[in-house]
Write an enzyme that holds these catalytic residues in place. Structure first.
Site, mmCIF file in Angstrom:
data_model
loop_
_atom_site.group_PDB
_atom_site.id
_atom_site.type_symbol
_atom_site.label_atom_id
_atom_site.label_comp_id
_atom_site.label_asym_id
_atom_site.label_seq_id
_atom_site.Cartn_x
_atom_site.Cartn_y
_atom_site.Cartn_z
ATOM 1 N N HIS A 55 0.860 -1.084 0.061
ATOM 2 C CA HIS A 55 0.056 -0.014 -0.043
ATOM 3 C C HIS A 55 0.875 1.162 0.183
ATOM 4 C CE1 HIS A 55 -4.010 -2.017 1.738
ATOM 5 N NE2 HIS A 55 -3.455 -2.604 0.491
ATOM 6 N N GLU A 57 0.829 3.755 1.781
ATOM 7 C CA GLU A 57 1.563 4.449 3.064
ATOM 8 C C GLU A 57 2.766 3.230 3.670
ATOM 9 O OE1 GLU A 57 -1.645 3.417 2.296
ATOM 10 O OE2 GLU A 57 -3.046 4.117 3.754
ATOM 11 N N CYS A 85 -6.271 1.631 5.867
ATOM 12 C CA CYS A 85 -6.612 0.287 6.437
ATOM 13 C C CYS A 85 -6.080 -0.291 7.808
ATOM 14 C CB CYS A 85 -6.321 -0.855 5.585
ATOM 15 S SG CYS A 85 -4.788 -1.589 5.237
ATOM 16 N N CYS A 88 -2.223 -0.267 7.333
ATOM 17 C CA CYS A 88 -1.234 0.713 7.446
ATOM 18 C C CYS A 88 -1.570 1.742 8.800
ATOM 19 C CB CYS A 88 -1.794 1.649 6.178
ATOM 20 S SG CYS A 88 -1.564 0.687 4.764
#
Lengths: 151, 151
Positions: A55, A57, A85, A88
């Site tokens: 992801h 992040e 999410c 993260c």
């Protein structure tokens, strides 16, 4: 929120647009110091890297930690185009990020204001200052257009 | 749980011991197919890699996804010596891991049976079969000895 914050979120939105162009769910992230110096920026690369943890992040956090030589990023601010999410969010906590600014809310996949609400538990060791919904409509439009095209 | 499960957790415990020897919080993880073929194993490397996301589970998931060329690891079982935190639990969900077997419970940092309880929310897209406390005392002893020495 000031002009510098808007510039940093605009940078994250550009990252998200690049992800969309590559066929990835369009999410972008920027990590910057409190005075706006950018240490890392990246976008979602789950498919390109065959990595479920890639992801935006996580990639930005890993890059900033590698650049600074420390797994702790206290003092840094994370700008991200979508509500993180739970993965993260917990990474943000572990990295001790000072401030989390996100654009679109994510009722289905978010783990900050929805679902696991990672920062809201007594056992959470570090919670950042959280600003949700900043430049939300830009990010929401980007996500909506992406999923519309794929249907 | 069968003999193969015990062998796989013993392998994860060996990974944890190697982490302790390097001065890292001793946690180890093994990813295997349902019939026990090991696809990845690793241990906590947060300090060595200067990466707050370098938990044993994340490293094993990333390695297995790279090895199989897919971010989705459906059908794989994860053996880990400590209850995963919320970051690792969500990564397990994103990777669609079939079965999560962990040894020691972690009331302070765990995100499966404690804190964020990542798999317990309606928005969680995929939850594995969960077996907690398997060979718990071996892992708990390892963690206790590690923190005793550091005090």
């Amino acid at each position: 929120m000031n002009e510098k914050d808007s510039e940093l979120m605009a940078m994250a939105l550009n990252q998200a647009r690049e992800a969309a162009a590559r066929g990835e769910v369009p999410v972008g992230a920027v990590l910057a110091t409190a005075d706006g110096r950018v240490l890392a920026q990246d976008s979602n690369r789950v498919e390109a890297l065959s990595d479920p943890t890639a992801h935006a992040e996580i990639l930005a956090i890993r890059a900033a930690a590698a650049a600074t030589g420390s797994p702790r990023l206290g003092g840094l601010d994370l700008f991200v185009t979508l509500e993180p999410c739970a993965m993260c969010a917990q990474a943000i906590s572990l990295a001790r990020i000072r401030r989390l600014v996100f654009a679109a809310y994510d009722p289905k996949g978010g783990g900050v204001e929805h679902g696991a609400r990672v920062f809201s538990h007594a056992t959470c060791h570090h919670a950042p200052e959280i600003i949700g919904g900043f430049m939300e409509s830009d990010a929401a439009t980007l996500l909506r257009d992406f999923f519309k095209e794929r249907r």
